[in-house]
Design a protein around this motif. Structure first.
Motif, mmCIF file in Angstrom:
data_model
loop_
_atom_site.group_PDB
_atom_site.id
_atom_site.type_symbol
_atom_site.label_atom_id
_atom_site.label_comp_id
_atom_site.label_asym_id
_atom_site.label_seq_id
_atom_site.Cartn_x
_atom_site.Cartn_y
_atom_site.Cartn_z
ATOM 1 N N PRO A 250 0.857 -1.110 -0.061
ATOM 2 C CA PRO A 250 0.462 0.206 0.021
ATOM 3 C C PRO A 250 0.632 1.298 0.029
ATOM 4 C CG PRO A 250 -0.783 -2.004 1.489
ATOM 5 C CD PRO A 250 0.694 -2.037 1.038
ATOM 6 N N ASP A 251 0.421 2.764 -0.907
ATOM 7 C CA ASP A 251 0.872 2.722 -0.676
ATOM 8 C C ASP A 251 0.286 4.533 -0.280
ATOM 9 O OD1 ASP A 251 3.589 4.322 -3.285
ATOM 10 O OD2 ASP A 251 1.632 6.189 -1.919
ATOM 11 N N GLN A 252 1.116 4.975 0.849
ATOM 12 C CA GLN A 252 0.249 6.148 1.241
ATOM 13 C C GLN A 252 -0.160 7.506 0.364
ATOM 14 O OE1 GLN A 252 3.069 9.130 3.980
ATOM 15 N NE2 GLN A 252 4.780 8.656 2.426
ATOM 16 N N TYR A 253 0.219 7.062 -0.994
ATOM 17 C CA TYR A 253 -0.233 8.951 -1.867
ATOM 18 C C TYR A 253 -1.201 7.927 -3.054
ATOM 19 C CZ TYR A 253 3.854 11.454 0.742
ATOM 20 O OH TYR A 253 4.354 11.906 1.480
ATOM 21 N N ARG A 254 -0.805 6.685 -3.226
ATOM 22 C CA ARG A 254 -1.062 6.849 -4.254
ATOM 23 C C ARG A 254 -1.657 5.028 -4.247
ATOM 24 N NH1 ARG A 254 2.111 10.306 -6.245
ATOM 25 N NH2 ARG A 254 1.930 11.700 -7.401
ATOM 26 N N THR A 255 -2.831 4.654 -4.889
ATOM 27 C CA THR A 255 -3.417 3.214 -5.340
ATOM 28 C C THR A 255 -3.645 3.361 -6.503
ATOM 29 O OG1 THR A 255 -5.003 2.646 -2.805
ATOM 30 C CG2 THR A 255 -4.957 1.923 -4.764
ATOM 31 N N TYR A 256 -2.892 2.048 -7.217
ATOM 32 C CA TYR A 256 -2.869 1.988 -8.554
ATOM 33 C C TYR A 256 -3.052 0.357 -8.445
ATOM 34 C CZ TYR A 256 1.721 1.394 -7.186
ATOM 35 O OH TYR A 256 3.539 1.428 -6.075
ATOM 36 N N ASP A 257 -2.802 -0.086 -10.131
ATOM 37 C CA ASP A 257 -3.272 -1.502 -10.319
ATOM 38 C C ASP A 257 -2.312 -2.186 -9.925
ATOM 39 O OD1 ASP A 257 -5.046 -0.947 -11.740
ATOM 40 O OD2 ASP A 257 -3.898 -1.358 -13.430
ATOM 41 N N GLU A 258 -0.883 -2.321 -9.838
ATOM 42 C CA GLU A 258 -0.266 -3.025 -8.412
ATOM 43 C C GLU A 258 0.246 -3.327 -7.569
ATOM 44 O OE1 GLU A 258 2.782 -1.173 -11.070
ATOM 45 O OE2 GLU A 258 3.917 -2.675 -11.509
ATOM 46 N N ASN A 292 19.215 4.346 -2.547
ATOM 47 C CA ASN A 292 17.896 4.804 -2.530
ATOM 48 C C ASN A 292 16.998 5.061 -1.167
ATOM 49 O OD1 ASN A 292 14.885 5.625 -3.115
ATOM 50 N ND2 ASN A 292 15.278 4.474 -4.412
ATOM 51 N N TYR A 293 15.926 6.319 -1.113
ATOM 52 C CA TYR A 293 15.562 6.086 0.292
ATOM 53 C C TYR A 293 14.591 6.535 1.040
ATOM 54 C CZ TYR A 293 18.517 10.825 0.326
ATOM 55 O OH TYR A 293 18.972 11.617 0.223
ATOM 56 N N PRO A 294 13.870 6.825 1.228
ATOM 57 C CA PRO A 294 12.286 7.219 1.202
ATOM 58 C C PRO A 294 12.259 8.866 1.793
ATOM 59 C CG PRO A 294 12.954 5.373 3.557
ATOM 60 C CD PRO A 294 13.864 6.312 3.425
ATOM 61 N N PHE A 295 11.479 9.160 1.434
ATOM 62 C CA PHE A 295 10.046 9.165 0.746
ATOM 63 C C PHE A 295 10.399 8.018 -0.408
ATOM 64 C CE2 PHE A 295 7.232 11.078 4.136
ATOM 65 C CZ PHE A 295 7.335 9.580 4.801
ATOM 66 N N ASP A 296 9.875 7.428 -1.506
ATOM 67 C CA ASP A 296 9.713 7.320 -2.840
ATOM 68 C C ASP A 296 8.830 8.178 -3.425
ATOM 69 O OD1 ASP A 296 11.142 6.357 -5.298
ATOM 70 O OD2 ASP A 296 11.578 4.256 -4.548
ATOM 71 N N GLY A 297 8.266 9.209 -3.387
ATOM 72 C CA GLY A 297 7.403 9.023 -3.808
ATOM 73 C C GLY A 297 6.616 10.373 -3.811
ATOM 74 N N ASN A 303 3.288 17.989 -10.265
ATOM 75 C CA ASN A 303 5.213 17.652 -10.711
ATOM 76 C C ASN A 303 5.453 16.154 -9.423
ATOM 77 O OD1 ASN A 303 7.752 17.219 -9.969
ATOM 78 N ND2 ASN A 303 8.084 19.642 -9.126
ATOM 79 N N ARG A 304 5.856 14.895 -10.000
ATOM 80 C CA ARG A 304 6.049 13.908 -9.688
ATOM 81 C C ARG A 304 7.722 13.937 -8.889
ATOM 82 N NH1 ARG A 304 2.365 9.447 -10.531
ATOM 83 N NH2 ARG A 304 3.741 8.314 -9.711
#
Ligand SMILES: [Zn+2]
Length: 330
Positions: A250-258, A292-297, A303-304
């Motif tokens: 689960p992503d704190q910002y987005r829900t997508y197909d994957e 690579n470290y958080p957040f990754d989004g 502006n992604r």
């Protein structure tokens, strides 16, 4: 004119320069930092100033100084020596070890650098635990889609126990089944830790004062699907349902197909996180040189790419930088 203050900031014991120390002046929000040589210089009008110097791993020091600027050719000299903070002593010593290759531990028994499929990994993990049962515990947090165990080897002087104040750390590798080096690195790391206990001061410290959980493979099904020598295809990247587990949480910002529905391996990890008070974790991938470290989004819609640091951003940057420096010198 050279008005103001200047000086050097040194380690009180070793007399070596402290770089990137922050020099702040009371009631003035423009801070400056020391140079690589520990030097600083600051223009100031005549007056009385309270100067505070702080640096990572050191006790903060404050000093009051009168700036007269009576000599227009020279700034008032104000040098500082800082004591290493006892809170950080350990991490500083760790860095001494990390950056001095001669102090690093080495394997004490013959080591084979080979791939381990599920059966071989299963055998090796049991062998590690059986040979070092006083400082290890082998447990499984669940099974993969194809019923392979999601093994974790815990290494601690009191395996199976959370000791108050001791940080719990976890490493996960091989989440992408075809990224296989991390899996072997975890197995080698376990061997290094276990056989050096009682023989190496740093390893002893780690095992006595932290609790280390090592998961060599989060995606054992994907591993079995991947093929030696295949460096291009995505074969084995996903789990047995061909879901990319790295995109499945689960992503704190987005829900997508994957990540709409969590796979059994993902759920096992999520439950694991609820059971242990992990304070730091790392996840090993393959195929790129990236720390690579958080957040990754982020939550931006237009502006992604904007930088979205966590409250622990400074710590993550420090760790990522330390890691990348070690990789580049060895
Ligand atoms: Zn990956």
């Amino acid at each position: 004119a050279h008005w103001g203050i200047k000086g050097t900031i040194l380690d009180e014991k070793s007399r070596t320069p402290i770089k990137s120390a922050v020099i702040s002046i009371k009631n003035n929000d423009h801070n400056i930092t020391s140079s690589l040589q520990g030097e600083y210089w600051r223009i100031l009008l005549p007056g009385i100033y309270t100067i505070t110097v702080s640096a990572f791993g050191y006790e903060t020091k404050t000093s009051t100084i009168t700036v007269t600027n009576s000599d227009p050719t020279s700034a008032t000299i104000l040098n500082f020596t800082l004591l290493r903070s006892t809170n950080h002593t350990t991490s500083i010593e760790m860095e001494d070890y990390i950056f001095n290759k001669t102090l690093l531990p080495d394997f004490r028994t013959p080591t084979k650098y080979v791939h381990h499929n599920y059966v071989e990994m299963d055998r090796l993990l049991h062998e590690f635990h059986n040979n070092y049962s006083h400082i290890s515990r082998l447990y499984s947090i669940g099974q993969s889609v194809e019923k392979r165990e999601l093994y974790v080897l815990e290494i601690s002087d009191k395996p199976g126990q959370h000791e108050l104040g001791e940080p719990e750390f976890k490493y996960i590798a091989n989440m992408h089944g075809n990224e296989v080096v991390g899996r072997e690195m975890i197995l080698l790391f376990a061997k290094l830790l276990l056989e050096n206990y009682g023989h190496h001061e740093w390893i002893d410290w780690l095992i006595n004062n932290t609790r280390i959980h090592l998961m060599p493979s989060m995606n054992p099904d994907g591993y079995e699907r991947s093929r030696l020598g295949d460096c291009d295809s995505l074969n084995g990247r996903g789990n047995a349902n061909n879901v990319d587990l790295n995109r499945n949480f689960p992503d704190q910002y987005r829900t997508y197909d994957e990540n709409r529905r969590q796979e059994i391996e993902t759920i096992a990890i999520m439950n694991w996180l609820r059971q242990y008070p992990f304070v730091l974790s790392a996840n090993l991938h393959g195929g790129a040189l990236v720390a690579n470290y958080p957040f990754d989004g982020n939550n931006s819609t237009d502006n992604r790419d904007y930088y979205n640091g966590t409250p622990d951003d400074q710590l993550f940057r420090h760790l990522a930088l330390t890691y990348s420096k070690v990789i580049s010198i060895h």
